[in-house]
Design a protein around this motif. Structure first.
Motif, mmCIF file in Angstrom:
data_model
loop_
_atom_site.group_PDB
_atom_site.id
_atom_site.type_symbol
_atom_site.label_atom_id
_atom_site.label_comp_id
_atom_site.label_asym_id
_atom_site.label_seq_id
_atom_site.Cartn_x
_atom_site.Cartn_y
_atom_site.Cartn_z
ATOM 1 N N VAL A 1 0.843 -1.196 0.000
ATOM 2 C CA VAL A 1 0.000 0.000 0.000
ATOM 3 C C VAL A 1 0.882 1.252 0.000
ATOM 4 N N THR A 2 0.269 2.386 -0.360
ATOM 5 C CA THR A 2 0.940 3.681 -0.261
ATOM 6 C C THR A 2 0.287 4.462 0.863
ATOM 7 N N ILE A 3 1.079 4.796 1.875
ATOM 8 C CA ILE A 3 0.588 5.545 3.027
ATOM 9 C C ILE A 3 1.076 6.982 2.916
ATOM 10 N N VAL A 4 0.153 7.912 3.149
ATOM 11 C CA VAL A 4 0.471 9.337 3.134
ATOM 12 C C VAL A 4 0.392 9.843 4.563
ATOM 13 N N ARG A 5 1.450 10.542 4.987
ATOM 14 C CA ARG A 5 1.460 11.132 6.324
ATOM 15 C C ARG A 5 2.200 12.455 6.271
ATOM 16 N N GLU A 6 1.936 13.283 7.261
ATOM 17 C CA GLU A 6 2.606 14.577 7.372
ATOM 18 C C GLU A 6 3.587 14.493 8.524
ATOM 19 N N LEU A 7 4.796 14.988 8.304
ATOM 20 C CA LEU A 7 5.812 15.002 9.342
ATOM 21 C C LEU A 7 6.587 16.306 9.234
ATOM 22 N N ASP A 8 6.505 17.113 10.270
ATOM 23 C CA ASP A 8 7.222 18.389 10.322
ATOM 24 C C ASP A 8 6.960 19.266 9.100
ATOM 25 N N GLY A 9 5.694 19.327 8.697
ATOM 26 C CA GLY A 9 5.305 20.197 7.591
ATOM 27 C C GLY A 9 5.572 19.642 6.205
ATOM 28 N N HIS A 10 6.049 18.416 6.118
ATOM 29 C CA HIS A 10 6.318 17.784 4.826
ATOM 30 C C HIS A 10 5.508 16.501 4.717
ATOM 31 N N PHE A 11 5.095 16.190 3.503
ATOM 32 C CA PHE A 11 4.366 14.949 3.281
ATOM 33 C C PHE A 11 5.322 13.830 2.918
ATOM 34 N N ILE A 12 5.073 12.687 3.506
ATOM 35 C CA ILE A 12 5.868 11.495 3.256
ATOM 36 C C ILE A 12 4.940 10.450 2.651
#
Length: 165
Positions: A16-27
């Motif tokens: 799967v492809t997981i989208v998350r935000e970390l310190d103002g950036h998307f991973i």
């Protein structure tokens, strides 16, 4: 691959492809669900929702974000799943300051595996749509709880009560 219909059904070995935000950036992480549980040794709550930025789906995502630490204390990670694109997920996360990762299932393979796409009646017209559903796996990757056709409002709190019981 066995469908998640019984409490003994294991978490699928599914990329799967997981989208998350970390310190103002998307991973964007391309991971395998089974490996995710093996790496974290935590339970996993997969909740399926119809569409980013719609009222019920926003309410549900905000509720899961609000109770994120409580679920974490109980030993569970939470991941939302919809058919929306990675870009849509980024906008949804940013707009509502969501702290939960989201899976982009634009090819509907995960939705089909979990059998959450069903015929719906929208204003008298029959269409295929995603039915709001939740699947809870323990730290060993075994399904312990499955619920379909949920009401979004208050669901995170109701699930917490179920898991605490």
């Amino acid at each position: 691959m066995a469908k998640p219909t019984t409490e003994t059904t294991p978490l699928p070995d599914f990329p799967v492809t997981i989208v998350r935000e970390l310190d103002g950036h998307f991973i964007h992480d391309d991971i395998n669900l089974k490996e995710l549980i093996e790496n974290t040794r935590k339970g996993l709550i997969l909740y399926f929702y119809p569409k980013d930025n719609t009222p019920g789906c926003t309410t549900q995502a905000l509720d899961f974000t609000e109770y994120l630490n409580t679920f974490d204390d109980l030993g569970y990670d939470i991941i939302g799943v919809s058919r929306d694109s990675v870009e849509s997920h980024e906008k949804f996360i940013a707009k509502h300051d969501l702290h939960i990762p989201l899976i982009s299932d634009s090819d509907e393979k995960l939705c089909q595996y979990f059998e959450v796409i069903k015929e719906k009646n929208m204003y008298g017209k029959k269409t295929l749509g995603l039915v709001r559903s939740t699947f809870v796996y323990d730290k060993d990757g075994t399904l312990t709880h499955a619920q379909r056709n949920l009401r979004a409002k208050g669901y995170a709190e109701r699930l917490l009560q179920t898991l605490k019981a």
